[in-house]
Design an enzyme around this catalytic site. Structure first.
Site, short mmCIF file in Angstrom:
data_model
loop_
_atom_site.label_atom_id
_atom_site.label_comp_id
_atom_site.label_asym_id
_atom_site.label_seq_id
_atom_site.Cartn_x
_atom_site.Cartn_y
_atom_site.Cartn_z
N SER A 57 -13.65 15.05 -2.47
CA SER A 57 -12.40 14.90 -3.01
C SER A 57 -12.01 13.67 -3.11
CB SER A 57 -11.50 15.88 -2.54
OG SER A 57 -12.21 17.26 -2.85
N ARG B 176 -13.45 4.52 -4.39
CA ARG B 176 -12.63 3.98 -3.48
C ARG B 176 -12.17 5.20 -2.61
NH1 ARG B 176 -9.85 4.48 -8.10
NH2 ARG B 176 -8.16 6.00 -8.26
N ASP C 37 -12.57 18.49 -5.75
CA ASP C 37 -12.06 19.57 -5.63
C ASP C 37 -11.08 20.21 -6.85
OD1 ASP C 37 -9.91 17.58 -5.25
OD2 ASP C 37 -9.02 18.24 -3.20
C1 BGC Z 1 -8.48 12.08 -4.35
C2 BGC Z 1 -8.89 12.99 -5.48
C3 BGC Z 1 -8.65 14.36 -5.06
C4 BGC Z 1 -7.26 14.54 -4.63
C5 BGC Z 1 -6.90 15.99 -3.91
C6 BGC Z 1 -7.01 12.43 -3.98
O1 BGC Z 1 -6.73 11.51 -3.09
O2 BGC Z 1 -8.51 10.81 -5.00
O3 BGC Z 1 -10.11 12.81 -5.71
O4 BGC Z 1 -8.92 15.16 -5.97
O5 BGC Z 1 -6.93 13.56 -3.45
O6 BGC Z 1 -7.52 16.17 -2.79
#
Ligand code: BGC
Length: 496
Positions: free
Chosen positions: A147, A162, A200
């Site tokens: 995620s 990133r 996620d």
């Molecule tokens: C990430 C996402 C993720 C979200 C929730 C963010 O910091 O960049 O990819 O879906 O957090 O977990």
């Protein structure tokens, strides 16, 4: 009363009016549409290579792992094909040192070892047969929920753009995270194939579609937890940049385009990094400056669990340090008539003085507190922040600030959800618009959904139609969702 007046003054800085919300939605839609056209935009709009959503009839046994914040989960999921499933799982905390490790190997080998332990505990036969008679057992297809923003180029391939949420392993940036995990799995000789890479939010969307009642398919999967983000079902023809991406990856689309749909991972945590419409208090500015990624994830830094506690901590600290002792927080020196009171003390090692010292659960508890004289807030201040004998006036001020920060986060969340709902025109196309959500904030913060709904009603383009938006918790949906995507990937592989 001086403290209360000062707290009110601070609360006003967190106000996010109906006009602000509407401005926010317009800009959100503009950035979404820009993200569908080209790469490198503030809202990334990443194609996920998932082109259909499940309907609850899918079957099979799949593995899923989930790396997204504080914990790493490994699970195996049995889909029963009647909208139900069973799941076995283990969860370990990701050691802080690994979040900022020097090499990707340190983190990914840790993950592979957890998969090995899980197989030994839950699929020992499979594990042993593979060791003793290689080639005899089928490999498990694994859905990898990862995620963080990843530039996906295929269903099980994507390069890390990133890190977010406090992770920071320089070496991994630009690398294919599925490849990194597969390499460590192979080093341990495990019968596991990383079949799908899943954000996620995409997992949540899939899980909600599998389990949601009725025929309506789900439009959005959203996380309001440690971080925040949303994925949604977009019409392929609107994803203008897809052609250029296909060309860069060899010219032929490596996904099933016949559905005319593509699930898009918005990465809305980076909405309005330029701060053209987002609210910006001194506490937001200071938090960003001291974060590991200044200038990015600006929306997330105002909305998600990882940051709300820190915004609050900074606000409380500034009130505590107020130059006028008569106004300052936790400085109650009054001994009321006939009532000998101990003076408030804040321990030197109080989390109030430590960056990231306050957890969002603190906000949830305080927001929930309706006890006499805010007794529960008093106890929580003592337990969590080592503040002894806070006065009721202190607690009132703390509660006012908590409420302001939590409500602003919920109203901002409404901006993102409304942006997607309006931009996709779904309220015009369908009777019910279904949204699956997960994460500690929506699950535990009292009134979070109600504040979102209140904001929906103030938005041009939603208003009364707020009633037609159905929001449902897809608890731990990302495990189930990852399994569902591994299944789709498996089937696609078989038919090629
Ligand atoms: C990430 C996402 C993720 C979200 C929730 C963010 O910091 O960049 O990819 O879906 O957090 O977990």
């Amino acid at each position: 009363m001086a403290l209360e007046a000062e707290a009110k003054h601070m609360v006003a800085q967190f106000e996010y009016t109906a006009e602000d919300v509407n401005k926010g939605v317009k800009e959100f839609i503009r950035e979404m549409e820009e993200g569908l056209e080209k790469q490198g935009t503030s809202i990334s709009q990443i194609p996920t290579y998932v082109t259909s959503v499940p309907n609850g009839t899918e079957k099979g046994v799949y593995l899923a792992v989930d790396l997204g914040g504080t914990n790493f989960r490994v699970c195996s999921i049995t889909l029963h094909g009647n909208q139900s499933f069973s799941l076995q799982q283990t969860k370990v905390a990701v050691p802080r040192a690994l979040m900022e490790a020097k090499t990707a190997h340190e983190l990914f080998s840790f993950l592979a070892k957890q998969i090995e332990s899980f197989l030994k505990a839950h699929h020992m036969d499979h594990f042993e047969t593979h060791k003793n008679k290689p080639g005899e057992v089928e490999f498990f297809d694994l859905g990898f929920t990862f995620s963080f923003p990843v530039n996906q180029v295929g269903i099980n391939k994507g390069r890390l753009m990133r890190w977010t949420k406090g992770f920071n392993i320089e070496e991994a940036i630009g690398q294919d995270v599925c490849g990194l995990l597969q390499k460590e799995i192979d080093a341990l000789n495990l019968p596991v194939r990383v079949a799908a890479l899943v954000n996620d939010t995409v997992g949540t969307l899939m899980a909600r579609s599998y389990t949601s009642p009725g025929k309506t398919s789900t439009l959005i999967g959203a996380i309001f937890g440690t971080g925040t983000n949303g994925a949604y079902v977009e019409k392929l023809e609107r994803v203008k940049k897809m052609k250029a991406i296909d060309e860069a990856e060899g010219g032929v689309p490596n996904y099933d385009s016949s559905t005319g749909l593509m699930v898009i991972n918005t990465e809305w945590g980076s909405f309005d990094n330029a701060l053209s419409v987002l609210p910006n208090t001194q506490y937001d500015i200071d938090l960003d400056r001291e974060s590991v990624n200044p200038g990015i994830q600006m929306f997330e830094k105002r909305v998600s669990g990882m940051f709300l506690g820190e915004i609050l901590r900074r606000a409380l600290l500034s009130l505590y340090k107020h130059p006028d002792a008569g106004v300052a927080l936790f400085k109650d020196t009054s001994s009321l008539d006939n009532d000998i009171r101990s003076t408030t003390t804040v321990a030197d090692d109080s989390p109030l003085f430590k960056t990231w010292g306050i957890d969002t659960s603190f906000l949830s508890i305080v927001e929930e507190d309706h006890s006499d004289h805010l007794r529960i807030t008093k106890q929580t201040l003592e337990k969590d922040l080592k503040v002894e004998a806070a006065s009721t006036e202190d607690c009132v001020a703390v509660k006012m600030l908590v409420h302001a920060i939590g409500k602003r986060a919920a109203r901002l969340s409404a901006v993102a959800l409304a942006g997607v709902i309006i931009s996709t025109n779904k309220l015009q196309e369908d009777e019910i618009v279904d949204v699956g959500v997960d994460g500690s904030l929506v699950e535990y913060y009292p009134g979070f959904e109600e504040y979102i709904r209140e904001a929906f009603r103030e938005i041009e383009g939603i208003g009364e139609d707020e009633k037609r938006i159905r929001i449902g918790l897809a608890k731990d949906g990302s495990g189930l969702g990852a399994a569902l995507i591994a299944l789709v990937a498996h089937n696609a592989d078989q038919s090629m």
